[in-house]
Design a protein around this motif. Structure first.
Motif, mmCIF file in Angstrom:
data_model
loop_
_atom_site.group_PDB
_atom_site.id
_atom_site.type_symbol
_atom_site.label_atom_id
_atom_site.label_comp_id
_atom_site.label_asym_id
_atom_site.label_seq_id
_atom_site.Cartn_x
_atom_site.Cartn_y
_atom_site.Cartn_z
ATOM 1 N N ASP A 125 0.852 -1.182 0.000
ATOM 2 C CA ASP A 125 0.000 0.000 0.000
ATOM 3 C C ASP A 125 0.893 1.239 0.000
ATOM 4 N N ILE A 126 0.511 2.232 -0.789
ATOM 5 C CA ILE A 126 1.266 3.484 -0.814
ATOM 6 C C ILE A 126 0.282 4.625 -1.058
ATOM 7 N N HIS A 127 0.453 5.694 -0.290
ATOM 8 C CA HIS A 127 -0.373 6.899 -0.436
ATOM 9 C C HIS A 127 0.544 8.115 -0.442
ATOM 10 N N VAL A 128 0.226 9.076 -1.284
ATOM 11 C CA VAL A 128 1.001 10.311 -1.323
ATOM 12 C C VAL A 128 0.036 11.488 -1.341
ATOM 13 N N ASN A 129 0.292 12.451 -0.472
ATOM 14 C CA ASN A 129 -0.430 13.718 -0.490
ATOM 15 C C ASN A 129 0.510 14.768 -1.066
ATOM 16 N N TYR A 130 0.037 15.463 -2.105
ATOM 17 C CA TYR A 130 0.825 16.491 -2.776
ATOM 18 C C TYR A 130 0.400 17.842 -2.214
ATOM 19 N N LEU A 131 1.336 18.547 -1.590
ATOM 20 C CA LEU A 131 0.988 19.739 -0.834
ATOM 21 C C LEU A 131 1.464 21.042 -1.451
ATOM 22 N N SER A 132 2.575 21.008 -2.177
ATOM 23 C CA SER A 132 3.073 22.200 -2.870
ATOM 24 C C SER A 132 4.020 21.737 -3.972
ATOM 25 N N GLY A 133 4.497 22.670 -4.763
ATOM 26 C CA GLY A 133 5.330 22.323 -5.898
ATOM 27 C C GLY A 133 6.805 22.573 -5.662
ATOM 28 N N ALA A 134 7.590 22.111 -6.602
ATOM 29 C CA ALA A 134 9.027 22.371 -6.640
ATOM 30 C C ALA A 134 9.420 22.390 -8.107
ATOM 31 N N THR A 135 10.559 23.003 -8.396
ATOM 32 C CA THR A 135 11.005 23.102 -9.779
ATOM 33 C C THR A 135 12.526 22.998 -9.857
ATOM 34 N N THR A 136 13.057 23.089 -11.051
ATOM 35 C CA THR A 136 14.490 22.951 -11.282
ATOM 36 C C THR A 136 15.285 23.852 -10.345
ATOM 37 N N GLY A 137 16.289 23.269 -9.729
ATOM 38 C CA GLY A 137 17.174 24.007 -8.838
ATOM 39 C C GLY A 137 16.780 23.956 -7.380
ATOM 40 N N ASP A 138 15.521 23.629 -7.073
ATOM 41 C CA ASP A 138 15.107 23.525 -5.671
ATOM 42 C C ASP A 138 15.820 22.352 -5.010
ATOM 43 N N TRP A 139 16.174 22.539 -3.748
ATOM 44 C CA TRP A 139 16.770 21.464 -2.962
ATOM 45 C C TRP A 139 15.676 20.792 -2.154
ATOM 46 N N LEU A 140 15.592 19.474 -2.293
ATOM 47 C CA LEU A 140 14.610 18.698 -1.551
ATOM 48 C C LEU A 140 15.286 17.973 -0.395
ATOM 49 N N GLU A 141 14.627 18.008 0.746
ATOM 50 C CA GLU A 141 15.035 17.218 1.906
ATOM 51 C C GLU A 141 14.034 16.082 2.044
ATOM 52 N N ILE A 142 14.534 14.878 2.171
ATOM 53 C CA ILE A 142 13.702 13.681 2.263
ATOM 54 C C ILE A 142 13.969 13.039 3.623
ATOM 55 N N GLU A 143 12.898 12.821 4.364
ATOM 56 C CA GLU A 143 13.029 12.117 5.643
ATOM 57 C C GLU A 143 12.022 10.993 5.680
ATOM 58 N N SER A 144 12.499 9.792 5.979
ATOM 59 C CA SER A 144 11.611 8.643 6.077
ATOM 60 C C SER A 144 11.750 8.012 7.452
ATOM 61 N N ARG A 145 10.631 7.476 7.925
ATOM 62 C CA ARG A 145 10.586 6.844 9.240
ATOM 63 C C ARG A 145 9.905 5.494 9.156
ATOM 64 N N ALA A 146 10.536 4.509 9.743
ATOM 65 C CA ALA A 146 9.909 3.205 9.903
ATOM 66 C C ALA A 146 9.142 3.266 11.217
ATOM 67 N N ASN A 147 7.848 3.465 11.126
ATOM 68 C CA ASN A 147 7.023 3.612 12.324
ATOM 69 C C ASN A 147 6.850 2.297 13.069
ATOM 70 N N LYS A 148 6.795 1.201 12.311
ATOM 71 C CA LYS A 148 6.735 -0.131 12.904
ATOM 72 C C LYS A 148 7.234 -1.141 11.881
ATOM 73 N N VAL A 149 8.142 -2.004 12.325
ATOM 74 C CA VAL A 149 8.595 -3.127 11.517
ATOM 75 C C VAL A 149 8.239 -4.381 12.291
ATOM 76 N N GLY A 150 7.216 -5.078 11.807
ATOM 77 C CA GLY A 150 6.757 -6.291 12.472
ATOM 78 C C GLY A 150 7.301 -7.532 11.812
ATOM 79 N N LYS A 151 6.658 -8.672 12.100
ATOM 80 C CA LYS A 151 7.095 -9.952 11.541
ATOM 81 C C LYS A 151 6.837 -10.042 10.048
ATOM 82 N N SER A 152 5.752 -9.396 9.580
ATOM 83 C CA SER A 152 5.421 -9.507 8.159
ATOM 84 C C SER A 152 5.117 -8.174 7.490
ATOM 85 N N LEU A 153 4.811 -7.140 8.249
ATOM 86 C CA LEU A 153 4.518 -5.836 7.660
ATOM 87 C C LEU A 153 5.369 -4.752 8.296
ATOM 88 N N ALA A 154 5.731 -3.776 7.466
ATOM 89 C CA ALA A 154 6.435 -2.580 7.948
ATOM 90 C C ALA A 154 5.641 -1.366 7.489
#
Length: 144
Positions: free
Chosen positions: A86-115
């Protein structure tokens, strides 16, 4: 360099050689920080990440959500980061050439079969970061 960052970079290097789409869209990404359950990266937007109107492509943000969620799982010590259920994305604002993007990801839960992960993509501005997209990503993982 911490053990988590080494693990994330190892998984990223293996993944990029086996995934032409990641290599195409993320070849210049800088994975610069990781701790248990968290990965941080940055990327300057270029033509490969744009749609036909010159803005950040929605498919790019979805791809980053998939990629970064997997690397958050890798920061927990896993070599195999699973397959998307499953994947969901909410698009909140734009970016264009030259913009610097910061990406942060968090593993909220890593179980036996699902993360469960969350990903934030922000652009740097003179007044501070602006959230461009937020994603949630669930992956099937086999941890035992």
């Amino acid at each position: 360099m911490g053990a988590e960052l080494q693990q994330v970079r190892k998984v990223w290097e293996r993944t990029r050689t086996n995934s032409p789409i990641y290599e195409f869209l993320l070849s210049e990404v800088d994975v610069y920080d990781a701790e248990h359950g968290v990965m941080r990266a940055r990327l300057q937007v270029g033509p490969r990440q744009l749609n036909s109107k010159g803005s950040l492509h929605g498919a790019f943000s979805a791809c980053v959500t998939d990629w970064a969620g997997g690397l958050a799982i890798a920061s927990c010590g896993l070599d195999s980061t699973g397959v998307s259920t499953d994947i969901h994305v909410n698009y909140l604002s734009g970016a264009t050439t030259g913009d610097w993007l910061e990406i942060e990801s968090r593993a909220n839960k890593v179980g036996k079969s699902l993360a469960f992960t969350t990903v934030s993509i922000s652009k740097k501005t003179e007044t501070g970061p602006v959230l461009v997209a937020q994603g949630s990503h669930t992956k099937y993982v086999r941890t035992r």
